[in-house]
Design an enzyme around this catalytic site. Structure first.
Site, PDB file in Angstrom:
ATOM      1  N   VAL A  24      11.429  -3.625  27.655  1.00  0.00           N
ATOM      2  CA  VAL A  24      10.803  -4.924  27.933  1.00  0.00           C
ATOM      3  C   VAL A  24      10.611  -5.710  26.632  1.00  0.00           C
ATOM      4  CG1 VAL A  24       8.701  -6.045  28.776  1.00  0.00           C
ATOM      5  CG2 VAL A  24       9.687  -4.123  30.043  1.00  0.00           C
ATOM      6  N   CYS A  73      16.052   9.476  45.977  1.00  0.00           N
ATOM      7  CA  CYS A  73      16.470   8.630  47.110  1.00  0.00           C
ATOM      8  C   CYS A  73      17.845   9.041  47.631  1.00  0.00           C
ATOM      9  CB  CYS A  73      16.472   7.167  46.656  1.00  0.00           C
ATOM     10  SG  CYS A  73      16.969   6.021  47.937  1.00  0.00           S
ATOM     11  N   ASP A 128      14.784  18.879  31.872  1.00  0.00           N
ATOM     12  CA  ASP A 128      15.747  19.994  31.911  1.00  0.00           C
ATOM     13  C   ASP A 128      16.720  20.019  30.725  1.00  0.00           C
ATOM     14  OD1 ASP A 128      14.581  20.589  34.299  1.00  0.00           O
ATOM     15  OD2 ASP A 128      16.276  20.011  35.551  1.00  0.00           O
ATOM     16  N   LYS A 155      -0.515  34.832  25.912  1.00  0.00           N
ATOM     17  CA  LYS A 155      -0.381  35.958  24.988  1.00  0.00           C
ATOM     18  C   LYS A 155      -1.742  36.537  24.638  1.00  0.00           C
ATOM     19  CE  LYS A 155       3.733  36.066  22.217  1.00  0.00           C
ATOM     20  NZ  LYS A 155       4.320  35.890  20.894  1.00  0.00           N
ATOM     21  N   GLY A 171      13.692  24.366  35.570  1.00  0.00           N
ATOM     22  CA  GLY A 171      15.093  24.473  35.139  1.00  0.00           C
ATOM     23  C   GLY A 171      15.904  25.108  36.255  1.00  0.00           C
ATOM     24  N   HIS A 250       4.606  22.003  37.801  1.00  0.00           N
ATOM     25  CA  HIS A 250       4.703  20.587  37.422  1.00  0.00           C
ATOM     26  C   HIS A 250       3.842  20.183  36.227  1.00  0.00           C
ATOM     27  CE1 HIS A 250       6.835  20.457  41.220  1.00  0.00           C
ATOM     28  NE2 HIS A 250       7.299  19.273  40.853  1.00  0.00           N
ATOM     29  N   VAL A 251       3.010  21.076  35.704  1.00  0.00           N
ATOM     30  CA  VAL A 251       2.310  20.699  34.439  1.00  0.00           C
ATOM     31  C   VAL A 251       3.354  20.404  33.363  1.00  0.00           C
ATOM     32  CG1 VAL A 251       0.159  21.978  34.783  1.00  0.00           C
ATOM     33  CG2 VAL A 251       2.046  23.108  33.634  1.00  0.00           C
ATOM     34  N   GLN A 252       4.536  21.001  33.521  1.00  0.00           N
ATOM     35  CA  GLN A 252       5.598  20.806  32.519  1.00  0.00           C
ATOM     36  C   GLN A 252       6.112  19.369  32.485  1.00  0.00           C
ATOM     37  OE1 GLN A 252       8.426  24.543  32.718  1.00  0.00           O
ATOM     38  NE2 GLN A 252       7.289  24.377  34.611  1.00  0.00           N
ATOM     39  N   ARG A 253       5.876  18.622  33.530  1.00  0.00           N
ATOM     40  CA  ARG A 253       6.400  17.253  33.594  1.00  0.00           C
ATOM     41  C   ARG A 253       5.380  16.211  33.162  1.00  0.00           C
ATOM     42  NH1 ARG A 253      10.006  17.360  38.602  1.00  0.00           N
ATOM     43  NH2 ARG A 253       8.660  15.757  39.456  1.00  0.00           N
TER      44      ARG A 253
END
Ligand code: F6P
Length: 319
Positions: A24, A73, A128, A155, A171, A250-253
């Site tokens: 923009v 879509c 990904d 860990k 992935g 989805h926390v990864q996104r």
């Protein structure tokens, strides 16, 4: 060129907003009018457009997600339905379009470029990192930082309880997230779709680690390779270790984009607009050896991005 539009499509990825801001503001600085299309191709078919001016994109650089929203879509794959979209673009006087998204979205972009008068430039955005022609997609770096931060936390608890943790990353077809996250957290094993699973040698590796004095075992598995629960069952049977599963999902996104993603998105957004102004169409802008490159969408979509399996060997050697 006087009027362009921008959309985000497919799975969101952190940095999409930074790309919108760049498109923009760069376009406005060159005297172009910009419209945003809501919810990707779905919003295009519904004629759901919003005007985007310089100040409309203030304060969005640091925000995860996409202010234009997004959708997957299926309808856009139907020829007759796409014709309706071309009428809408024509009616609105759109001469150029920037599509920000992953491979499915870029497939839609090349169809518009070839079937209508509108010039189209794609920007690769997908956690990904599976798009040919760009070293990195927008969102990958932020995603990896989220995954690594979470594995570090696992860990701590894995060591306290002397447990094995199987961590599942996103992935579907590409193991990039699992591979790089596994390598950079020193995880014992990485399971990705590109490499055949051998549960016995994985178990042997975990057992050898414990013999050397390790008190935890972390196995990172890409969702497209196997379910973390299946991996856990196999490894628990073969090692006898107490095992827990964490699916990051989805926390990864989400999350505020890293500096890397903000910079990449800012550069690619401006490059996309400049390409439209130069008369380019049916191309993608991407990152190649730290520089911004333009390539034909057909080349991007006909080639598979190969995973650098030397990283897999390196991870194995170092863990
Ligand atoms: O393509 C990005 C991605 O996050 C994949 O890693 C994952 O498999 C997929 O999207 C999930 O899609 P959805 O959010 O539509 O379930």
């Amino acid at each position: 060129m006087k009027k362009i539009a921008v959309m985000t499509s497919g799975g969101d990825s952190p940095g999409m907003n930074a790309a919108i801001r760049s498109i923009v503001r760069y376009a406005v600085s060159k005297g172009l009018e910009v419209l945003g299309i809501m919810r990707g191709y779905a919003g295009l078919l519904e004629d759901d457009f919003v005007p985007l001016n310089f100040s409309d994109v203030g304060g969005i650089m640091e925000k995860g997600g996409t202010i234009l929203r997004t959708a997957r879509c299926e309808e856009f794959k139907v020829d007759n339905i796409r014709k309706e979209a071309y009428e809408i673009l024509k009616k609105r006087g759109i001469e150029g379009l920037v599509v920000i998204g992953g491979d499915g979205s870029l497939n839609g972009a090349t169809l518009i470029a070839n079937e209508s008068e509108v010039k189209v430039v794609g920007i690769p955005a997908s956690i990904d990192n599976d798009i040919h022609g760009t070293d990195m997609c927008i969102g990958v770096d932020t995603c990896l930082n989220t995954v690594v931060e979470n594995i570090q936390k696992l860990k701590d608890t894995a060591s306290s309880h002397e447990r094995a943790f199987i961590v599942e990353t996103m992935g579907r077809n590409c193991g990039y997230i699992a591979l790089v996250a596994g390598l950079t957290t020193g995880s014992e094993a990485i399971i990705i779709p590109e490499v055949k699973i051998d549960y016995q040698s994985l178990a042997d590796k975990l057992l050898a680690g414990r013999k050397r004095g390790k008190v935890n075992s972390i196995v990172v598995v890409a969702e497209g390779a196997a379910s973390a629960y299946t991996v856990a069952r196999h490894l628990e049977n073969k090692t006898g270790y107490e095992t827990r599963v964490t699916i990051l999902g989805h926390v990864q996104r989400g999350g505020s984009p890293t500096v890397f993603d903000r910079l990449l998105a800012s550069r690619l957004g401006a490059a996309a607009v400049q390409n439209l102004m130069n008369g380019e169409s049916d191309v993608m802008v991407g990152l190649q050896s730290s520089g911004i490159a333009t390539m034909k969408l057909s080349e991007v979509l006909e080639n598979k991005k190969e995973l650098d399996l030397s990283l897999y060997e390196l991870a194995n050697t170092l863990s």
